[in-house]
Design an enzyme around this catalytic site. Structure first.
Site, mmCIF file in Angstrom:
data_model
loop_
_atom_site.group_PDB
_atom_site.id
_atom_site.type_symbol
_atom_site.label_atom_id
_atom_site.label_comp_id
_atom_site.label_asym_id
_atom_site.label_seq_id
_atom_site.Cartn_x
_atom_site.Cartn_y
_atom_site.Cartn_z
ATOM 1 N N ALA A 1 26.099 16.432 3.050
ATOM 2 C CA ALA A 1 27.015 16.231 2.722
ATOM 3 C C ALA A 1 26.137 14.716 1.024
ATOM 4 C CB ALA A 1 27.804 15.667 2.389
ATOM 5 N N LEU B 1 31.085 29.928 8.076
ATOM 6 C CA LEU B 1 30.825 28.768 7.142
ATOM 7 C C LEU B 1 31.081 29.093 5.662
ATOM 8 C CD1 LEU B 1 28.007 27.636 8.619
ATOM 9 C CD2 LEU B 1 30.342 26.729 9.500
ATOM 10 N N GLU B 2 32.087 28.738 4.673
ATOM 11 C CA GLU B 2 32.063 28.983 3.169
ATOM 12 C C GLU B 2 30.579 27.760 2.331
ATOM 13 O OE1 GLU B 2 35.512 27.364 4.299
ATOM 14 O OE2 GLU B 2 36.689 29.227 5.099
#
Length: 193
Positions: free
Chosen positions: A114, A137-138
């Site tokens: 992230a 997963l997007e």
């Protein structure tokens, strides 16, 4: 209350919770299980539809989805998938997960990823009671540089929370379960709503 590492191991040992391949103990940490990136991806084809009317007629939504989504991309071993800034792509975990009717799972991205701009899930991080399959997963790259993603890399962590009792309508027993048993990077099936 979420399961701690000891409880996750006990649920795996008893067969109530399934993760295949089973993660080694080094990937079960505190209250999570690390999951890895699989080798299947889907991307959006650029400018093939002016828009998608999410509440429009089902046949029009379906046709628009066909125009904008790529076929599934299977990366050969050792190759990288490049996610460019501002791009959304679908991928899948390497692991297949089976969640019992009295447990809910949660997927979180890794802080280290992230901090480089990678979002692992755009909004859908709940894994329903009764789920069985790989987790889509997007991915979204909100950073400034392309990111090279390689199958097998650590991509996220699962945590699990017991319910007050077994769900009356667990995911895989529902006739309207659009993603039942998914094993690949399945595109949106909003046209099935």
């Amino acid at each position: 209350m979420r399961l701690c590492d000891r409880d996750i191991e006990a649920w795996l040992d008893s067969g109530k919770l399934g993760i295949e391949p089973r993660p080694p103990v080094e990937r079960i940490n505190g209250a999570t299980v690390d999951v890895r990136l699989g080798n299947q991806f889907r991307v959006f084809r650029g400018h093939t539809a002016a828009f998608i009317d999410l509440s429009g007629p089902k046949d029009e939504v379906s046709a628009a989805l066909e125009r904008v989504m790529s076929d599934e991309i299977n990366l050969p071993e050792g190759e990288a998938f490049f996610l460019h800034p501002g791009e959304l792509a679908l991928a899948v975990t390497l692991e297949s997960v089976t969640i019992p009717d009295d447990l809910v799972g949660w997927l979180d991205g890794r802080s280290s990823l992230a901090r480089l701009g990678l979002m692992v899930h755009v909004t859908a991080h709940r894994i329903d009671p009764g789920w069985q399959g790989r987790i889509v997963l997007e991915f979204y790259n909100s950073g400034k540089l392309p990111l090279a993603l390689r199958p097998g890399m650590l991509i996220g962590a699962l945590s699990f929370e017991p319910l007050s009792g077994p769900a009356a309508r667990p995911y895989n027993s529902r006739q309207d379960a659009k993603y039942r048993g998914q094993q690949g990077a399945v595109a949106s099936r909003i046209d099935k709503d």
